[in-house]
Design an enzyme around this catalytic site. Structure first.
Site, PDB file in Angstrom:
ATOM      1  N   ASP A  86       6.284   0.834   6.787  1.00 22.03           N
ATOM      2  CA  ASP A  86       4.851   0.585   6.628  1.00 22.03           C
ATOM      3  C   ASP A  86       4.245   1.659   5.732  1.00 22.03           C
ATOM      4  O   ASP A  86       3.865   2.712   6.205  1.00 22.03           O
ATOM      5  CB  ASP A  86       4.174   0.583   7.998  1.00 22.03           C
ATOM      6  CG  ASP A  86       2.684   0.306   7.938  1.00 22.03           C
ATOM      7  OD1 ASP A  86       2.214  -0.215   6.918  1.00 22.03           O
ATOM      8  OD2 ASP A  86       1.989   0.631   8.917  1.00 22.03           O
ATOM      9  N   GLU A  90      -4.945   2.402   2.813  1.00 22.85           N
ATOM     10  CA  GLU A  90      -5.055   1.211   3.650  1.00 22.85           C
ATOM     11  C   GLU A  90      -5.220   1.587   5.115  1.00 22.85           C
ATOM     12  O   GLU A  90      -5.998   0.971   5.851  1.00 22.85           O
ATOM     13  CB  GLU A  90      -3.807   0.329   3.459  1.00 22.85           C
ATOM     14  CG  GLU A  90      -3.838  -0.999   4.220  1.00 22.85           C
ATOM     15  CD  GLU A  90      -3.289  -0.923   5.631  1.00 22.85           C
ATOM     16  OE1 GLU A  90      -3.512  -1.867   6.403  1.00 22.85           O
ATOM     17  OE2 GLU A  90      -2.641   0.101   5.974  1.00 22.85           O
ATOM     18  N   GLU A  91      -4.492   2.618   5.543  1.00 22.07           N
ATOM     19  CA  GLU A  91      -4.414   2.930   6.961  1.00 22.07           C
ATOM     20  C   GLU A  91      -5.745   3.383   7.564  1.00 22.07           C
ATOM     21  O   GLU A  91      -6.008   3.150   8.740  1.00 22.07           O
ATOM     22  CB  GLU A  91      -3.354   4.017   7.198  1.00 22.07           C
ATOM     23  CG  GLU A  91      -1.936   3.611   6.819  1.00 22.07           C
ATOM     24  CD  GLU A  91      -1.343   2.535   7.730  1.00 22.07           C
ATOM     25  OE1 GLU A  91      -2.064   2.057   8.620  1.00 22.07           O
ATOM     26  OE2 GLU A  91      -0.177   2.177   7.534  1.00 22.07           O
ATOM     27  N   HIS A 129       3.731   3.108  12.892  1.00 19.94           N
ATOM     28  CA  HIS A 129       2.888   4.307  13.030  1.00 19.94           C
ATOM     29  C   HIS A 129       3.517   5.375  13.928  1.00 19.94           C
ATOM     30  O   HIS A 129       2.807   6.116  14.616  1.00 19.94           O
ATOM     31  CB  HIS A 129       1.503   3.938  13.580  1.00 19.94           C
ATOM     32  CG  HIS A 129       0.699   3.068  12.675  1.00 19.94           C
ATOM     33  ND1 HIS A 129      -0.567   2.650  12.992  1.00 19.94           N
ATOM     34  CD2 HIS A 129       0.964   2.538  11.464  1.00 19.94           C
ATOM     35  CE1 HIS A 129      -1.060   1.894  12.021  1.00 19.94           C
ATOM     36  NE2 HIS A 129      -0.122   1.814  11.073  1.00 19.94           N
ATOM     37  N   HIS A 183       0.833  -1.217   0.000  1.00 20.95           N
ATOM     38  CA  HIS A 183       0.000   0.000   0.000  1.00 20.95           C
ATOM     39  C   HIS A 183       0.856   1.251   0.000  1.00 20.95           C
ATOM     40  O   HIS A 183       1.974   1.279   0.525  1.00 20.95           O
ATOM     41  CB  HIS A 183      -1.036  -0.012   1.126  1.00 20.95           C
ATOM     42  CG  HIS A 183      -0.514   0.117   2.522  1.00 20.95           C
ATOM     43  ND1 HIS A 183      -0.179   1.328   3.083  1.00 20.95           N
ATOM     44  CD2 HIS A 183      -0.310  -0.809   3.497  1.00 20.95           C
ATOM     45  CE1 HIS A 183       0.207   1.153   4.339  1.00 20.95           C
ATOM     46  NE2 HIS A 183       0.153  -0.142   4.608  1.00 20.95           N
ATOM     47  N   ASP A 237       2.910  -6.360   3.894  1.00 17.50           N
ATOM     48  CA  ASP A 237       2.504  -5.233   4.736  1.00 17.50           C
ATOM     49  C   ASP A 237       2.821  -5.497   6.209  1.00 17.50           C
ATOM     50  O   ASP A 237       2.107  -5.043   7.086  1.00 17.50           O
ATOM     51  CB  ASP A 237       1.002  -4.945   4.553  1.00 17.50           C
ATOM     52  CG  ASP A 237       0.569  -3.671   5.274  1.00 17.50           C
ATOM     53  OD1 ASP A 237       1.433  -2.802   5.503  1.00 17.50           O
ATOM     54  OD2 ASP A 237      -0.622  -3.551   5.631  1.00 17.50           O
TER      55      ASP A 237
END
Length: 505
Positions: free
Chosen positions: A296, A330-331, A430, A284, A358
């Site tokens: 990520d 995606e997030e 994140h 992604h 991912d």
């Protein structure tokens, strides 16, 4: 030596020196098809690991994330990064390069801060959670209640009204711990809380908050919610356990907007024989507005792009089409993955395998795989040439990744996810720490070699991977095929036995 003993000795010697080839139990036709791809696989490995594509994955990813460090859903920065990817793919001459529109959420963080006012004054590092509302342009101040679980909060529900709830939940693995991030705000609002602060969903911290998506329950009021560091959550727990009167002030400019249009990115190498059948693979594009999303999911995105580039440079044309898909948003809720599935799910019978990386691109060990036993046996055979880089393991389960789960669960398409040594993944997930510094050039190269070799070999089979059927030959009925050397040794042994018997009679 007695003649009988000599006969036995001759048989034993023949067995010990024989070069016995043990079959995997797969049909010879499939083994021949996999074998036919091995030259291509060796060329892929040589080009990526020691040829002119060495370190290319790292270098391409660094250029991309240095230029587009934040690619938040709904942002102009995300769309500029998508334009960059499309132009890159077109410049390499891939087939069918295009974007597919997707409606995605738009949310902005704005300025934010938090501070403990009593019993000791000190600032706190915070990151608002995705889709959180702000504090309406003013400081939000209130007394604090600290809990370790939803159950504890429910027991204390009569004390919650008008407070800021702090969740200091233990780390029990991402899947079980993330529910506090995703649902903590609404659970606290249910009992009258004015805001919520959630300990970052990570097993390790160096005073870095971790953001992520949260979801409001429409049955309860929306309240501001942010993540705090592990250190501050534990500090607040200690103060609370000592019956200190804790007061926190927080400020947030977080804001939600109407959905906007983004794009999934698609590029292909058309197959030579079954161009309507595809192997889909990708990662992604989007990330959070902290760090650079290199882990990520920049790594997953770039090993997929580089895999396609390597195969094209080697002029390898498999029998069916290789389709790169880079998913958007995606997030915030798997928007790109779901939109792609809804637009293409009627093609599922023609999808041989769908793969997404991912979970970080660290030292590769092989693949997670979800599918029938027969398909898994084929994948195990396909990965054997990766044994020299220790990336040949096929783990059962876990092949339904974030953007591909519908295909695997609903349509029973075989699915794979990269299996790598990602034990530290949630240290950086994140957070501001998700940067190129997390990644290693050699590990990215090995993952690219694994990714490219797999999609090429699967696409080069005569048929799509099977949806049903277990391992075709049980472990108790494994065939033993004599090689030419074995046949020669046995023939010589038979001659020696015959000669011995002639002299004995």
């Amino acid at each position: 030596m007695k003649s009988g003993h000599m006969v036995i000795a001759t048989f034993v010697a023949a067995y010990l020196v024989a070069d016995v080839t043990v079959s995997s139990g797969l049909p010879k036709a499939i083994l021949d098809q996999i074998d036919a791809s091995k030259t291509g696989v060796n060329n892929i490995k040589n080009l990526v690991l020691s040829g002119n594509r060495k370190s290319s994955t790292y270098n391409r990813l660094a250029r991309f994330t240095d230029r587009f460090p934040t690619r938040l859903s709904g942002s102009e920065a995300l769309e500029r990064s998508i334009d960059y990817l499309l132009n890159d793919l077109r410049s390499q001459g891939f087939d069918n390069v295009h974007g597919e529109n997707v409606a995605v959420p738009k949310w902005t963080r704005g300025k934010e801060y938090a501070e403990i006012l009593t019993p000791v004054r000190r600032p706190m590092a915070v990151l608002a959670l995705g889709t959180s509302i702000g504090t309406d342009g003013a400081n939000l101040t209130g007394p604090v209640i600290v809990v370790r679980s939803f159950e504890e909060l429910e027991r204390k529900k009569d004390k919650v009204n008008g407070t800021i709830v702090v969740y200091n939940q233990p780390w029990t693995g991402y899947g079980s711990t993330v529910r506090y991030r995703s649902g903590g705000a609404s659970f606290a609002a249910r009992f009258g809380a004015k805001a919520a602060l959630v300990k970052s969903v990570t097993p390790f911290s160096i005073y870095s908050p971790h953001t992520g998506a949260q979801n409001y329950n429409a049955s309860f009021p929306k309240i501001p919610v942010a993540s705090i560091t592990v250190e501050d959550a534990e500090l607040l727990q200690r103060l609370y356990d000592r019956n200190e009167n804790i007061t926190i002030s927080m400020y947030s400019e977080a804001q939600n907007y109407n959905d906007t249009i983004s794009r999934n990115v698609v590029a292909e190498i058309k197959g030579s024989t079954h161009s309507d059948q595809v192997v889909i693979f990708g990662g992604h594009i989007d990330n959070w507005d902290v760090g650079t999303g290199s882990m990520d999911d920049g790594g997953g995105l770039m090993i997929s792009m580089e895999a396609l580039s390597v195969i094209k440079q080697l002029n390898l044309i498999p029998k069916r089409t290789l389709r790169l898909v880079l998913w958007t948003s995606e997030e915030f809720g798997l928007d790109g993955g779901e939109a792609y599935y809804e637009a293409h799910k009627e093609e599922s019978d023609n999808v041989s395998l769908i793969m997404e990386s991912d979970h970080g691109v660290f030292n590769p060990k092989g693949l997670h795989f979800t599918g029938c036993g027969y398909a898994r046996a084929i994948m195990e055979e396909i990965l054997k040439p990766l044994n020299d880089i220790n990336a040949s393991t096929v783990l059962e389960g876990g092949g339904d990744s974030s953007d591909t789960g519908w295909w695997v669960t609903d349509k029973k398409v075989p699915g794979s996810e990269l299996y790598s040594a990602n034990e530290d993944y949630f240290f950086f997930h994140h957070s501001h720490g998700d940067t190129m510094t997390v990644l290693d050039k050699g590990q990215l190269d090995r993952a690219t070699a694994l990714w490219a070799s797999t999609v090429y070999s699967v696409a080069n089979l005569d048929e799509v991977l099977p949806r049903t059927g277990e391992y075709p030959v049980s472990q108790y009925s494994t065939m033993i095929k004599p090689s030419i050397q074995t046949t020669s040794v046995l023939a010589l042994s038979c001659f020696c036995i015959w000669d011995l018997l002639q002299h004995t009679i």
